[in-house]
Motif scaffolding. Structure first.
Motif, mmCIF file in Angstrom:
data_model
loop_
_atom_site.group_PDB
_atom_site.id
_atom_site.type_symbol
_atom_site.label_atom_id
_atom_site.label_comp_id
_atom_site.label_asym_id
_atom_site.label_seq_id
_atom_site.Cartn_x
_atom_site.Cartn_y
_atom_site.Cartn_z
ATOM 1 N N VAL A 12 0.854 -1.187 0.000
ATOM 2 C CA VAL A 12 0.000 0.000 0.000
ATOM 3 C C VAL A 12 0.888 1.235 0.000
ATOM 4 O O VAL A 12 1.763 1.388 0.854
ATOM 5 C CB VAL A 12 -0.920 0.021 1.236
ATOM 6 N N VAL A 13 0.656 2.115 -0.951
ATOM 7 C CA VAL A 13 1.385 3.383 -1.002
ATOM 8 C C VAL A 13 0.463 4.491 -0.515
ATOM 9 O O VAL A 13 -0.591 4.733 -1.100
ATOM 10 C CB VAL A 13 1.902 3.687 -2.419
ATOM 11 N N LEU A 14 0.834 5.107 0.581
ATOM 12 C CA LEU A 14 0.074 6.202 1.177
ATOM 13 C C LEU A 14 0.629 7.509 0.620
ATOM 14 O O LEU A 14 1.777 7.865 0.873
ATOM 15 C CB LEU A 14 0.199 6.153 2.695
ATOM 16 N N ILE A 15 -0.190 8.208 -0.175
ATOM 17 C CA ILE A 15 0.241 9.463 -0.799
ATOM 18 C C ILE A 15 -0.462 10.621 -0.110
ATOM 19 O O ILE A 15 -1.688 10.623 0.037
ATOM 20 C CB ILE A 15 -0.065 9.467 -2.305
ATOM 21 N N TYR A 16 0.296 11.630 0.260
ATOM 22 C CA TYR A 16 -0.276 12.733 1.035
ATOM 23 C C TYR A 16 0.462 14.025 0.697
ATOM 24 O O TYR A 16 1.406 14.046 -0.106
ATOM 25 C CB TYR A 16 -0.178 12.434 2.530
ATOM 26 N N VAL A 25 -3.512 20.069 6.403
ATOM 27 C CA VAL A 25 -4.546 19.158 6.900
ATOM 28 C C VAL A 25 -4.239 17.737 6.449
ATOM 29 O O VAL A 25 -4.414 16.770 7.193
ATOM 30 C CB VAL A 25 -5.939 19.586 6.409
ATOM 31 N N SER A 26 -3.742 17.610 5.215
ATOM 32 C CA SER A 26 -3.395 16.296 4.681
ATOM 33 C C SER A 26 -2.341 15.604 5.534
ATOM 34 O O SER A 26 -2.406 14.389 5.751
ATOM 35 C CB SER A 26 -2.885 16.441 3.244
ATOM 36 N N PRO A 103 -4.852 7.519 -1.282
ATOM 37 C CA PRO A 103 -4.571 8.953 -1.357
ATOM 38 C C PRO A 103 -5.163 9.695 -0.166
ATOM 39 O O PRO A 103 -6.341 9.550 0.155
ATOM 40 C CB PRO A 103 -5.261 9.371 -2.663
ATOM 41 N N VAL A 104 -4.343 10.470 0.503
ATOM 42 C CA VAL A 104 -4.815 11.356 1.566
ATOM 43 C C VAL A 104 -4.463 12.778 1.122
ATOM 44 O O VAL A 104 -3.713 13.493 1.770
ATOM 45 C CB VAL A 104 -4.194 11.011 2.923
ATOM 46 N N LEU A 105 -4.995 13.133 -0.031
ATOM 47 C CA LEU A 105 -4.704 14.406 -0.681
ATOM 48 C C LEU A 105 -5.991 15.219 -0.723
ATOM 49 O O LEU A 105 -6.846 15.002 -1.584
ATOM 50 C CB LEU A 105 -4.188 14.173 -2.102
ATOM 51 N N HIS A 106 -6.131 16.146 0.188
ATOM 52 C CA HIS A 106 -7.328 16.975 0.220
ATOM 53 C C HIS A 106 -7.195 18.108 -0.795
ATOM 54 O O HIS A 106 -6.145 18.735 -0.911
ATOM 55 C CB HIS A 106 -7.537 17.559 1.614
ATOM 56 N N GLY A 107 -8.271 18.358 -1.532
ATOM 57 C CA GLY A 107 -8.284 19.510 -2.426
ATOM 58 C C GLY A 107 -7.757 19.215 -3.817
ATOM 59 O O GLY A 107 -7.782 18.079 -4.303
#
Length: 363
Positions: A12-16, A25-26, A103-107
């Protein structure tokens, strides 16, 4: 029904991070998602997108104490490549295969379908809504138009464009939407760029503020009602949580009220309401997701007026995972820990991706 197995040691690749106004916030959300990941079940790689758009591999964390991982470390520049590879630019021989991206990319570039499209091109499963659903839900104007066409009530609003010759006056807006209204960028989250307008003096400044973040701006009526939210998990049919309610001492649920003033906001879980009202809201959330092509992960925000009328405010396809974020708190109240929710999201995403590939092969 065909079943799909999940490989052991799924990568799992967590992108932020990202280039949006919600970068900070991300980082907070990413920390909480990371802490929820079961490192005995997954191999996890952290990739931060910096303010300039560079992808940096920070760490592979399975053998590292999580509290010592610096999410803002400089990292090693990487790119995606054929064969679902994450490739270090300076040492391409150290490329690794990606099984799922979380993805933990807000916006901008995170929730608007941009990264979803990139990952789709590389045939990499991506947690959350797909390209179309992400793009629709990110644009408050487009999503509201589709909801109205689907017979779902939304607040009344008007759209302004940057290249408009003349912007309407406060008086002309107030005549249509009322003396109190909101001005908001069409494509931001976390209440970034949103202003509550109560007079002619504040109207022009609010419009200028919103145009700092987008070329399209909504001028929207203020709804006198309760702010109700519910969480959505999984693919059709989606699972819908109980409802939570937001109250704040600020004039509205602003960025400051969400993340900077801990005393200002209260989250009431569950939101007090009769069972039939709860069921109605849950059913409406399911309808909203179908109309907006949204599944996997989302938070649906409503206004509930005293008369009982229910209006959709917006849908967030990458909801926050901070300590005060409604999405994980709603599931926790139902007995699903953050770890369980994250696990469901990853495994459902992997299964849904395999099912879509079967459809493609039949064409």
């Amino acid at each position: 029904m065909k079943t799909y197995s999940v490989p052991a040691d799924l990568h799992v690749v967590l992108i932020y991070g990202g280039q949006s106004a919600e970068h900070e916030v991300s980082l907070v959300s990413a920390r909480n998602v990371l802490n929820a990941l079961d490192l005995t079940r997954y191999k996890v790689t952290l990739v931060r997108i910096d303010h300039g758009g560079t992808w940096c591999r920070i760490a592979t964390v399975n053998d590292i104490n999580l509290q010592y991982v610096d999410l803002q470390a400089r990292g090693e520049p990487v790119v995606l490549g054929p064969g679902k590879k994450l490739i270090p630019i300076k040492t391409p021989d150290r490329a690794v295969t990606v099984d799922v991206v979380f993805p933990v990319l807000h916006g901008t570039n995170g929730e608007d379908g941009a990264i979803q499209g990139l990952l789709q091109m590389y045939d990499i499963p991506c947690v959350g809504a797909g390209v179309l659903g992400s793009a629709i839900c990110m644009d408050k104007d487009v999503s509201k138009r589709l909801l109205r066409e689907g017979g779902i009530a939304v607040p009344d609003y008007r759209v302004l464009y940057r290249d408009d010759v003349d912007f309407p006056s406060y008086a002309s807006i107030a005549e249509v939407l009322g003396e109190i209204f909101f001005v908001k960028p069409a494509n931001t989250g976390s209440s970034v760029g949103i202003s509550r307008v109560t007079s002619a003096a504040s109207c022009e400044a609010a419009i200028k503020e919103a145009f700092k973040f987008d070329d399209k701006v909504l001028v929207e009526e203020a709804i006198n009602g309760r702010e109700i939210e519910c969480a959505v998990l999984g693919h059709a049919p989606v699972n819908v949580s109980i409802c939570g309610e937001i109250t704040t001492t600020h004039s509205f649920y602003s960025y400051e009220a969400k993340y900077e003033d801990e005393e200002a906001t209260s989250l009431i879980i569950p939101a007090p309401m009769p069972d039939d009202v709860l069921e109605s809201i849950q059913n409406m959330a399911g309808r909203v997701c179908r109309v907006l092509e949204c599944s996997g992960m989302a938070r649906v925000d409503f206004f509930l007026e005293e008369s009982g009328r229910l209006l959709v405010n917006e849908v967030n396809t990458i909801p926050g995972f901070t300590a005060v974020s409604m999405y994980p708190l709603l599931w926790e109240h139902l007995g699903r820990s953050r770890s369980e929710v994250v696990d469901i999201l990853i495994r459902d995403t992997f299964h849904a991706h395999l099912k879509r590939r079967e459809l493609i092969r039949r064409r």
